[in-house]
Design a protein around this motif. Sequence first.
Motif, PDB file in Angstrom:
ATOM      1  N   GLY A  42       0.756  -1.241   0.180  1.00 15.42           N
ATOM      2  CA  GLY A  42      -0.109   0.039  -0.014  1.00 15.42           C
ATOM      3  C   GLY A  42       0.816   1.288   0.119  1.00 15.42           C
ATOM      4  N   THR A  43       2.115   1.170  -0.061  1.00 14.16           N
ATOM      5  CA  THR A  43       2.935   2.500   0.034  1.00 14.16           C
ATOM      6  C   THR A  43       3.143   3.187  -1.283  1.00 14.16           C
ATOM      7  N   ASP A  44       3.204   4.428  -1.405  1.00 16.39           N
ATOM      8  CA  ASP A  44       3.529   5.140  -2.618  1.00 16.39           C
ATOM      9  C   ASP A  44       4.565   4.492  -3.431  1.00 16.39           C
ATOM     10  N   GLU A  45       5.708   4.003  -2.626  1.00 16.83           N
ATOM     11  CA  GLU A  45       6.734   3.505  -3.470  1.00 16.83           C
ATOM     12  C   GLU A  45       6.401   2.224  -4.281  1.00 16.83           C
ATOM     13  N   PHE A  46       5.742   1.500  -3.499  1.00 15.12           N
ATOM     14  CA  PHE A  46       5.463   0.138  -4.124  1.00 15.12           C
ATOM     15  C   PHE A  46       4.311   0.440  -5.443  1.00 15.12           C
ATOM     16  N   MET A  47       3.379   1.181  -5.204  1.00  8.26           N
ATOM     17  CA  MET A  47       2.456   1.459  -6.371  1.00  8.26           C
ATOM     18  C   MET A  47       3.287   2.019  -7.466  1.00  8.26           C
ATOM     19  N   ALA A  70       3.158   0.297 -10.991  1.00 11.19           N
ATOM     20  CA  ALA A  70       2.871   1.137 -12.368  1.00 11.19           C
ATOM     21  C   ALA A  70       4.021   1.446 -13.270  1.00 11.19           C
ATOM     22  N   ALA A  71       5.257   1.544 -12.918  1.00  5.74           N
ATOM     23  CA  ALA A  71       6.229   1.624 -13.755  1.00  5.74           C
ATOM     24  C   ALA A  71       6.490   0.122 -14.461  1.00  5.74           C
ATOM     25  N   PHE A  72       6.457  -0.965 -13.629  1.00  2.62           N
ATOM     26  CA  PHE A  72       6.635  -2.286 -14.176  1.00  2.62           C
ATOM     27  C   PHE A  72       5.483  -2.435 -15.201  1.00  2.62           C
ATOM     28  N   SER A  73       4.197  -2.165 -14.776  1.00  3.91           N
ATOM     29  CA  SER A  73       3.035  -2.283 -15.792  1.00  3.91           C
ATOM     30  C   SER A  73       3.564  -1.424 -17.312  1.00  3.91           C
ATOM     31  N   GLU A 105       6.288  -2.409 -26.153  1.00  5.77           N
ATOM     32  CA  GLU A 105       6.936  -3.752 -26.753  1.00  5.77           C
ATOM     33  C   GLU A 105       8.494  -3.379 -26.776  1.00  5.77           C
ATOM     34  N   GLU A 106       8.941  -2.352 -27.143  1.00  4.53           N
ATOM     35  CA  GLU A 106      10.529  -2.236 -26.873  1.00  4.53           C
ATOM     36  C   GLU A 106      10.886  -2.310 -25.605  1.00  4.53           C
ATOM     37  N   ALA A 107      10.430  -1.240 -24.745  1.00  9.56           N
ATOM     38  CA  ALA A 107      10.906  -1.406 -23.459  1.00  9.56           C
ATOM     39  C   ALA A 107      10.912  -2.799 -22.795  1.00  9.56           C
ATOM     40  N   ASN A 108       9.834  -3.548 -23.298  1.00  6.69           N
ATOM     41  CA  ASN A 108       9.769  -4.862 -22.649  1.00  6.69           C
ATOM     42  C   ASN A 108      10.939  -5.706 -22.863  1.00  6.69           C
ATOM     43  N   HIS A 109      11.249  -5.608 -24.260  1.00  4.17           N
ATOM     44  CA  HIS A 109      12.119  -6.406 -25.029  1.00  4.17           C
ATOM     45  C   HIS A 109      13.571  -5.968 -24.536  1.00  4.17           C
ATOM     46  N   VAL A 110      14.069  -4.665 -24.208  1.00  7.81           N
ATOM     47  CA  VAL A 110      15.104  -4.242 -23.745  1.00  7.81           C
ATOM     48  C   VAL A 110      15.296  -4.751 -22.264  1.00  7.81           C
ATOM     49  N   ASN A 139      15.924   4.479 -22.600  1.00 10.85           N
ATOM     50  CA  ASN A 139      14.697   4.246 -22.563  1.00 10.85           C
ATOM     51  C   ASN A 139      13.987   5.074 -21.376  1.00 10.85           C
ATOM     52  N   ASP A 140      13.323   5.844 -21.461  1.00  8.35           N
ATOM     53  CA  ASP A 140      12.660   6.562 -20.228  1.00  8.35           C
ATOM     54  C   ASP A 140      11.949   5.667 -19.693  1.00  8.35           C
ATOM     55  N   ILE A 141      11.000   4.712 -20.180  1.00  9.47           N
ATOM     56  CA  ILE A 141      10.246   4.037 -19.474  1.00  9.47           C
ATOM     57  C   ILE A 141      10.739   2.908 -18.495  1.00  9.47           C
ATOM     58  N   ILE A 142      12.109   2.546 -19.082  1.00 10.98           N
ATOM     59  CA  ILE A 142      12.807   1.682 -18.323  1.00 10.98           C
ATOM     60  C   ILE A 142      13.553   2.311 -17.143  1.00 10.98           C
TER      61      ILE A 142
END
Length: 113
Positions: free
Chosen positions: A18-23, A27-30, A36-41, A80-83
């Motif tokens: 329930g912590t902000d850090e975990f949420m 969200a970042a992992f989702s 597709e590109e971020a997931n592959h890398v 990669n900003d997402i990663i």
Amino acid sequence: MTVNIYDTANQLEQELRGTDEFMKLDAAFSAVKEDEEANHVFTEFREVQQNIQQKQMMGQEISEEEAAQAQEVSTKISENDIITALLEAEKQVGQMIDDINQVVLKPVRELYQ
């Protein structure tokens, strides 16, 4: 009075979710999985990282080719900003867990002081 430390650990696990850090980490992992590109890398990064860690644990040397591959994947990660958002979120959760670990282990440290 008997304390069931495992009940406390299970409560801590639920509160961690329930912590902000975990949420933010969730969200970042989702976001990585949805891109597709971020997931592959990221998958490539994890595979290279696991391979190198296994070799280190077995006392084997990392070849120049493996080191170059790790550097290449590292460059892709940093571009990669997402990663990078995922890695930052991981860092924040890791820091929180380190802080909790310090608190939990305080009685043991005090015994040896």
